[in-house]
Design a protein around this motif. Sequence first.
Motif, PDB file in Angstrom:
ATOM      1  N   ASP A  68       1.305 -19.972  32.782  1.00  0.00           N
ATOM      2  CA  ASP A  68       1.079 -19.103  33.925  1.00  0.00           C
ATOM      3  C   ASP A  68      -0.179 -19.564  34.653  1.00  0.00           C
ATOM      4  N   LEU A 120       4.984 -13.277  39.755  1.00  0.00           N
ATOM      5  CA  LEU A 120       4.259 -14.050  38.757  1.00  0.00           C
ATOM      6  C   LEU A 120       4.367 -15.533  39.106  1.00  0.00           C
ATOM      7  N   GLN A 176       9.510 -14.431  39.770  1.00  0.00           N
ATOM      8  CA  GLN A 176       8.667 -15.523  39.283  1.00  0.00           C
ATOM      9  C   GLN A 176       8.812 -16.727  40.202  1.00  0.00           C
ATOM     10  N   GLY A 216       3.726 -19.614  37.861  1.00  0.00           N
ATOM     11  CA  GLY A 216       3.539 -20.509  36.726  1.00  0.00           C
ATOM     12  C   GLY A 216       3.716 -21.955  37.139  1.00  0.00           C
TER      13      GLY A 216
END
Length: 354
Positions: free
Chosen positions: A239, A206, A283, A208
Amino acid sequence: MPELNSPPPISTPTMEEVRAYYAAQPAPLFSATGLVVDTRDRVLLLSPSYKDHLELPGGLIADTESPEEGLARGLKEELGLAVPVGRLLAVDSAPSADLGRSAVMHLHLVGPLDEDQVAEISFPGGEIIAPNWYEPEEAIARLPEPLAARLRAGLSAWCIGSVAHLVDGQVQPGSPSGLAAQRRAELERANLLDAASRRAVRPKVLAGSTVLFTDAAGRVLLIEPTYRTDGGWELPGSDVDSDLGENPRQAARRAVREQLGLDVPMGRLLATNWANKTPHPAQVGFTYNGGVLGEADLARIRTDTAGIRQWRLAELSEVASVVAHPLYSRIEACLSALHEAAGPLELYGGVPWA
């Protein structure tokens, strides 16, 4: 006059004829079960009166129901629970050898149930003896195969936000989740996956973006998002909407515009931060310099439409008490990079790579 040997005209079947046709076709058994969890991430298993092993909530769906409708009905009949059925986590299928008919099984997320909903559980149908709440690994260990494999795959899908594909309890090579990490690596390195399957099984990351704003006194601007219920504060950010073609720098500017009502260009990249949260996706975060906000900038801040409760300016000593430790480490490192004109920094869990 129609030509000789021309095909007969095709008539459109009526809805009654369509229903009769499909009703006459052989069909598999279809069941919908629930991965029911509480706010402590415990898993609900049931003790049925008619089986000698634990079960997941749910069961067969009727021929007029969708899987979601059938599971909702089952939860009401078995447990007296009227709760929404969440997203699909896993699909399993089995050949006809055991049951005389092939079977398709769906596993859906239900919950997390709060304390009041847990207290409402009852057994109006009399088929369930008791509810049992277990930590995920213990729940897997207490179920027979292939239920255990289905639950294991469903838990993986829940953590990474995907769907698992199984056949007879076995996670398939191209399943987007549920495949053991070691097995995934073995398949890739042996070149046993086609391109589409390889994309499906690759670990997800992910992305961000956050923005570091300071004022003339060097205080850091923090926001309190409405999704936080623990009183924690964050840097402005969001995000990255990569599926819309957005890049990290664009995401940072959009987030500031939405959260603070300020449309300002982003300064230089201060740091990238990598955080591993197995079994959740890793992340990667990009932190940009938003610059120094003057009195006029601060007066223009608006947080009434962006899911932000409030904003504040905080000394570094205050920051440590209101943000999570990894974020504090990241802010501290970024302030050092800003003041020393260093970077961008490569951070892992907020700590510079040595």
